[in-house]
Scaffold this motif. Structure first.
Motif, PDB file in Angstrom:
ATOM      1  N   VAL A 125      -9.931  34.953  -8.396  1.00  0.00           N
ATOM      2  CA  VAL A 125     -11.397  34.850  -8.351  1.00  0.00           C
ATOM      3  C   VAL A 125     -12.041  36.227  -8.532  1.00  0.00           C
ATOM      4  O   VAL A 125     -12.804  36.449  -9.469  1.00  0.00           O
ATOM      5  N   TYR A 126     -11.743  37.141  -7.609  1.00  0.00           N
ATOM      6  CA  TYR A 126     -12.236  38.512  -7.708  1.00  0.00           C
ATOM      7  C   TYR A 126     -11.110  39.491  -8.030  1.00  0.00           C
ATOM      8  O   TYR A 126     -11.328  40.543  -8.614  1.00  0.00           O
ATOM      9  N   ALA A 127      -9.917  39.137  -7.593  1.00  0.00           N
ATOM     10  CA  ALA A 127      -8.722  39.924  -7.879  1.00  0.00           C
ATOM     11  C   ALA A 127      -7.597  38.940  -8.147  1.00  0.00           C
ATOM     12  O   ALA A 127      -7.682  37.760  -7.790  1.00  0.00           O
ATOM     13  N   GLU A 128      -6.511  39.405  -8.762  1.00  0.00           N
ATOM     14  CA  GLU A 128      -5.462  38.485  -9.185  1.00  0.00           C
ATOM     15  C   GLU A 128      -4.756  37.783  -8.027  1.00  0.00           C
ATOM     16  O   GLU A 128      -4.139  36.729  -8.217  1.00  0.00           O
ATOM     17  N   VAL A 139      -9.606  21.580  -1.661  1.00  0.00           N
ATOM     18  CA  VAL A 139     -10.911  22.009  -1.185  1.00  0.00           C
ATOM     19  C   VAL A 139     -11.283  23.301  -1.901  1.00  0.00           C
ATOM     20  O   VAL A 139     -10.545  24.286  -1.850  1.00  0.00           O
ATOM     21  N   VAL A 140     -12.433  23.287  -2.588  1.00  0.00           N
ATOM     22  CA  VAL A 140     -12.863  24.435  -3.381  1.00  0.00           C
ATOM     23  C   VAL A 140     -14.131  25.019  -2.777  1.00  0.00           C
ATOM     24  O   VAL A 140     -15.086  24.298  -2.476  1.00  0.00           O
ATOM     25  N   PHE A 141     -14.143  26.332  -2.589  1.00  0.00           N
ATOM     26  CA  PHE A 141     -15.304  27.045  -2.078  1.00  0.00           C
ATOM     27  C   PHE A 141     -15.955  27.796  -3.238  1.00  0.00           C
ATOM     28  O   PHE A 141     -15.342  28.698  -3.809  1.00  0.00           O
ATOM     29  N   GLY A 142     -17.171  27.445  -3.563  1.00  0.00           N
ATOM     30  CA  GLY A 142     -17.828  28.034  -4.720  1.00  0.00           C
ATOM     31  C   GLY A 142     -18.387  29.423  -4.501  1.00  0.00           C
ATOM     32  O   GLY A 142     -18.737  30.103  -5.466  1.00  0.00           O
ATOM     33  N   SER A 143     -18.476  29.868  -3.241  1.00  0.00           N
ATOM     34  CA  SER A 143     -19.166  31.128  -2.976  1.00  0.00           C
ATOM     35  C   SER A 143     -18.296  32.164  -2.265  1.00  0.00           C
ATOM     36  O   SER A 143     -18.810  33.162  -1.776  1.00  0.00           O
ATOM     37  N   THR A 163      -7.977  33.512  -4.115  1.00  0.00           N
ATOM     38  CA  THR A 163      -8.237  32.150  -4.575  1.00  0.00           C
ATOM     39  C   THR A 163      -9.550  31.641  -3.993  1.00  0.00           C
ATOM     40  O   THR A 163     -10.082  32.220  -3.042  1.00  0.00           O
ATOM     41  N   ASP A 164     -10.051  30.549  -4.537  1.00  0.00           N
ATOM     42  CA  ASP A 164     -11.263  29.922  -4.022  1.00  0.00           C
ATOM     43  C   ASP A 164     -10.977  28.521  -3.483  1.00  0.00           C
ATOM     44  O   ASP A 164     -11.877  27.745  -3.223  1.00  0.00           O
ATOM     45  N   ARG A 165      -9.684  28.186  -3.287  1.00  0.00           N
ATOM     46  CA  ARG A 165      -9.345  26.815  -2.915  1.00  0.00           C
ATOM     47  C   ARG A 165      -8.057  26.753  -2.100  1.00  0.00           C
ATOM     48  O   ARG A 165      -7.223  27.651  -2.157  1.00  0.00           O
ATOM     49  N   PHE A 166      -7.934  25.674  -1.319  1.00  0.00           N
ATOM     50  CA  PHE A 166      -6.638  25.385  -0.729  1.00  0.00           C
ATOM     51  C   PHE A 166      -6.315  23.909  -0.929  1.00  0.00           C
ATOM     52  O   PHE A 166      -7.200  23.053  -1.000  1.00  0.00           O
TER      53      PHE A 166
END
Length: 266
Positions: A226-229, A248-252, A232-235
């Motif tokens: 997301v911001y670095a390799e 579950v995805v977190f958009g922010s 993640t934005d999800r679990f």
């Protein structure tokens, strides 16, 4: 919705007030010595914090620039163990052990044991063993001595070489087994020192976190960049047989690991 949050603030007795945007571990444990729950957090930017839950008051903190603390465990004695990756510098890749006195006050000077690519650490209440994982190996330690004289010593017969290098997480599974995640996900048998494949579709490269919930469901995080390799934005959530239930995805926000946060099961 966020139910509780933690930040190591000076008003609560912490010496450092920020994590440097690189939080790698968050664990809730119960402290018999203190008579309260504690929240244990590491930042690979070089910071470690243990605070009372839910007050947020400081129990222990220390700065470790360049060591890359990636995982933390709080032992029944009140001691603190860290897995430090070295952030690419293998001379600093290590397990650090901070003993504690009978009142739960953690000693500031650590015992340091080298471990290539150290990334994970967890205490085994049944065997009374500290399990750790690095790039290539699962390594077990016993605690010798007591109080502020306590130290850790490797138990060679418990160790094992990972079937695929790149260990990033180690967690309780069931009975006499542990999850080990990283280059892939495997199940480690503590009695035989052998590995078996993770059930169903759980295994994935780039795993940063693998664990089981109290009802048998399995949670996993894997890097999506997301911001670095590495973040993640999800679990992902699987049933006990390894079948994907939901993601579950977190958009922010971006994160590294997901941990069970429930005082009833910590």
């Amino acid at each position: 919705a966020a139910l509780w949050s933690f930040r190591p603030e000076a008003k609560n007795g912490f010496n450092v007030s920020k994590f440097g945007d690189r939080i790698d571990e968050c664990r809730l444990r119960y402290s018999t010595a203190l008579g309260t729950y504690v929240i244990c957090v590491t930042s690979s930017s070089g910071y470690v914090a243990v605070g009372e839950y839910p007050s947020g008051k400081c129990v222990f903190d220390t700065s470790l620039p360049g060591y890359g603390p990636h995982s933390i465990e709080y032992l029944p004695s009140g001691a603190v163990a860290l897995a430090c990756s070295g952030n690419g510098n293998e001379t600093k890749a290590s397990i650090k052990f901070y003993a504690a006195d009978e009142k739960g006050k953690v000693k500031l000077r650590a015992q340091t044991v080298s471990l290539v690519g150290a990334h994970g650490v967890i205490w085994d209440d049944v065997r009374e063993v500290l399990w750790t994982v690095g790039t290539n190996n699962v390594v077990a330690f016993e605690v010798t001595g007591s109080g502020t004289d306590a130290q850790i010593a490797e138990i060679p017969v418990y160790g094992a070489t990972l079937p695929k290098k790149g260990g990033h997480d180690i967690a309780a599974f069931y009975r006499d087994k542990l999850w080990v995640g990283g280059g892939n996900i495997v199940v480690f048998d503590k009695s035989t020192g052998s590995f078996t494949a993770a059930p169903g579709s759980v295994s994935k490269s780039g795993t940063k976190c693998i664990g089981s919930l109290d009802d048998g469901r399995i949670i996993r995080t894997a890097a999506t960049g997301v911001y670095a390799e590495h973040d993640t934005d999800r679990f992902s959530v699987f049933d006990a047989d390894g079948k994907l239930i939901s993601e579950v995805v977190f958009g922010s926000r971006a994160f590294y690991k997901a941990r069970l946060f429930n005082p009833l099961y910590s």
